[in-house]
Design a protein around this motif. Structure first.
Motif, PDB file in Angstrom:
ATOM      1  N   GLN A 238      -7.870   2.883   3.966  1.00  0.00           N
ATOM      2  CA  GLN A 238      -8.857   1.862   4.320  1.00  0.00           C
ATOM      3  C   GLN A 238      -8.281   0.459   4.161  1.00  0.00           C
ATOM      4  O   GLN A 238      -8.569  -0.446   4.955  1.00  0.00           O
ATOM      5  CB  GLN A 238     -10.107   2.022   3.452  1.00  0.00           C
ATOM      6  N   PHE A 239      -7.449   0.285   3.138  1.00  0.00           N
ATOM      7  CA  PHE A 239      -6.803  -1.012   2.911  1.00  0.00           C
ATOM      8  C   PHE A 239      -5.882  -1.355   4.085  1.00  0.00           C
ATOM      9  O   PHE A 239      -5.860  -2.502   4.573  1.00  0.00           O
ATOM     10  CB  PHE A 239      -6.008  -0.956   1.604  1.00  0.00           C
TER      11      PHE A 239
ATOM     12  N   ALA B 192       0.835  -1.213   0.000  1.00  0.00           N
ATOM     13  CA  ALA B 192       0.000   0.000   0.000  1.00  0.00           C
ATOM     14  C   ALA B 192       0.863   1.253   0.000  1.00  0.00           C
ATOM     15  O   ALA B 192       0.496   2.273  -0.589  1.00  0.00           O
ATOM     16  CB  ALA B 192      -0.923  -0.010   1.217  1.00  0.00           C
TER      17      ALA B 192
ATOM     18  N   ASP C  49       1.750   1.835  -3.443  1.00  0.00           N
ATOM     19  CA  ASP C  49       0.583   2.264  -4.213  1.00  0.00           C
ATOM     20  C   ASP C  49       0.209   3.721  -3.941  1.00  0.00           C
ATOM     21  O   ASP C  49      -0.572   4.307  -4.710  1.00  0.00           O
ATOM     22  CB  ASP C  49      -0.613   1.361  -3.898  1.00  0.00           C
TER      23      ASP C  49
ATOM     24  N   ILE D 111      -9.287  10.542  -3.081  1.00  0.00           N
ATOM     25  CA  ILE D 111      -9.867   9.200  -3.091  1.00  0.00           C
ATOM     26  C   ILE D 111      -8.812   8.102  -3.159  1.00  0.00           C
ATOM     27  O   ILE D 111      -8.955   7.037  -2.543  1.00  0.00           O
ATOM     28  CB  ILE D 111     -10.873   9.046  -4.261  1.00  0.00           C
ATOM     29  N   ASP D 112      -7.720   8.342  -3.887  1.00  0.00           N
ATOM     30  CA  ASP D 112      -6.662   7.332  -4.007  1.00  0.00           C
ATOM     31  C   ASP D 112      -5.982   7.074  -2.661  1.00  0.00           C
ATOM     32  O   ASP D 112      -5.710   5.920  -2.294  1.00  0.00           O
ATOM     33  CB  ASP D 112      -5.620   7.771  -5.035  1.00  0.00           C
TER      34      ASP D 112
ATOM     35  N   ARG E  27      -7.967  -2.396   7.126  1.00  0.00           N
ATOM     36  CA  ARG E  27      -8.456  -3.777   7.038  1.00  0.00           C
ATOM     37  C   ARG E  27      -7.365  -4.774   7.375  1.00  0.00           C
ATOM     38  O   ARG E  27      -7.612  -5.798   8.039  1.00  0.00           O
ATOM     39  CB  ARG E  27      -9.004  -4.057   5.629  1.00  0.00           C
TER      40      ARG E  27
ATOM     41  N   ARG F 260     -12.030  11.326   7.146  1.00  0.00           N
ATOM     42  CA  ARG F 260     -11.845  10.831   5.782  1.00  0.00           C
ATOM     43  C   ARG F 260     -10.978  11.806   4.983  1.00  0.00           C
ATOM     44  O   ARG F 260     -10.976  13.014   5.232  1.00  0.00           O
ATOM     45  CB  ARG F 260     -13.194  10.650   5.088  1.00  0.00           C
TER      46      ARG F 260
ATOM     47  N   GLU G 190      -7.368   7.755   0.295  1.00  0.00           N
ATOM     48  CA  GLU G 190      -8.395   7.191   1.179  1.00  0.00           C
ATOM     49  C   GLU G 190      -8.526   5.682   0.985  1.00  0.00           C
ATOM     50  O   GLU G 190      -8.654   4.920   1.952  1.00  0.00           O
ATOM     51  CB  GLU G 190      -9.743   7.868   0.924  1.00  0.00           C
ATOM     52  N   ILE G 191      -8.468   5.248  -0.253  1.00  0.00           N
ATOM     53  CA  ILE G 191      -8.563   3.812  -0.544  1.00  0.00           C
ATOM     54  C   ILE G 191      -7.416   3.046   0.113  1.00  0.00           C
ATOM     55  O   ILE G 191      -7.612   1.973   0.714  1.00  0.00           O
ATOM     56  CB  ILE G 191      -8.570   3.574  -2.070  1.00  0.00           C
ATOM     57  N   GLN G 192      -6.203   3.593   0.023  1.00  0.00           N
ATOM     58  CA  GLN G 192      -5.044   2.921   0.610  1.00  0.00           C
ATOM     59  C   GLN G 192      -5.107   2.914   2.133  1.00  0.00           C
ATOM     60  O   GLN G 192      -4.725   1.930   2.774  1.00  0.00           O
ATOM     61  CB  GLN G 192      -3.751   3.588   0.128  1.00  0.00           C
TER      62      GLN G 192
END
Length: 333
Positions: free
Chosen positions: A308-309, A231, A234, A301-302, A312, A297, A304-306
């Motif tokens: 959240q990843f 991540a 990424d 968006i890019d 998890r 948040r 934020e996605i990482q």
């Protein structure tokens, strides 16, 4: 069905026990034959017609001509290692391509104790040179946890600082955890098949069964740490907000505390440390639910996605830490 026999005293100091006639007939045992008797760790005796103090060599041949997929070849070689084969021979009716030889060599390098001792135009012989019990299982578990823990630390710090330079270190360490995991699985399989090896490992069969899920959990923690490192790559150089970085760091520290206390409990057979791991897990969940540990948040968006990843993956690391704590409690009782 259990059969009872009375112990007889012959003379002044010799105790004798009659053996079941159907067992004698089935194994074709005759008067004068020698039987091996091995005392197990729990005090029971194992009686066998076979020699129990010497492990018979397990050999297997892999027909390369029947394997077209290189990934399948890797899985087969590893499976034979895990099954405890001391000699694995890869054969082909044709000359083995140098590319395949290099692949086999790379696979063997990831299997502790295995070496290629013979290689010809149409065969490769792999030998397991490790001595059972030479590298105690508990020591392998401790080492695997130490590496996985350091992987998690480096991965989360790299993500927070968007530092891709240290990410390669995480990927390299993951291979080390895999090697230890394979070693532990192989030792467990061999021990369950051979009581002599079980005795050399200084463990009973019940304890050995608890080691595998713990080793698997450590391997998974390493996998999730590797995912966090990925991540970081990424992010492609994008920075994480300082407050979010602090949030992720605290989250990771709590997750690390859970599996650290759990492993200490498992290895030291200390129930209080397992309970401590459970309490840390409950407290962490409470913080996440009531907002004591939270974040805002991100508009990108890019990024934020990482984030959240990563969350998890940290959540799964906590879960595997809990699994280890439960195994620790089961091992103690």
């Amino acid at each position: 069905m259990a059969i009872k026999r009375k112990v007889q005293l012959t003379g002044r100091s010799t105790y004798t026990l009659s053996l079941p006639r159907d067992w004698i007939d089935r194994l074709k045992i005759e008067q004068g034959d020698e039987l091996s008797i091995l005392e197990l760790e729990d005090g029971n005796l194992l009686i066998s017609k076979e020699e129990l103090t010497v492990s018979r060599e397990k050999e297997v041949v892999i027909d390369l001509d029947e394997i077209e997929d290189e990934d399948l070849l890797e899985k087969i070689i590893i499976s034979k290692y895990l099954a405890g084969y001391s000699k694995t021979t890869i054969r082909s009716n044709k000359e083995i391509p140098s590319r395949i030889s290099k692949i086999v060599s790379s696979i063997v390098n990831n299997l502790i104790g295995s070496e290629i001792i013979s290689e010809g135009l149409n065969h490769i012989e792999i030998r397991d040179l490790a001595i059972h019990g030479e590298f105690p299982i508990d020591k392998a578990v401790r080492r695997a946890h130490l590496i996985a823990r350091n992987m998690q630390k480096i991965a989360i710090e790299s993500f927070i600082n968007s530092d891709s330079d240290n990410v390669s270190d995480v990927f390299e360490r993951e291979d080390s955890v895999d090697r230890l995991y394979f070693l532990i699985r192989r030792e467990i399989t061999s021990a369950l098949e051979n009581p002599t090896i079980l005795k050399e490992l200084n463990m009973n069969s019940r304890e050995v069964l608890y080691v595998y899920p713990v080793a698997k959990s450590l391997e998974k923690i390493a996998d999730h740490s590797e995912s966090i490192a990925q991540a970081c790559l990424d992010l492609q150089g994008k920075k994480v907000d300082k407050k979010i970085g602090e949030y992720l760091l605290n989250y990771s520290k709590e997750a690390m505390e859970i599996h650290t206390q759990a492993i200490l409990s498992f290895l030291g057979k200390r129930r209080d440390l397992a309970v401590k791991a459970l309490n840390v897990f409950d407290a962490l969940n409470q913080k996440l639910e009531d907002g004591t540990l939270n974040r805002e948040r991100v508009s990108d968006i890019d990024v934020e996605i990482q984030i959240q990843f990563v969350e998890r993956n940290l959540d799964r690391i906590c879960g595997y830490g809990m699994d280890i704590a439960e195994m620790a409690i089961d091992r103690i009782h």
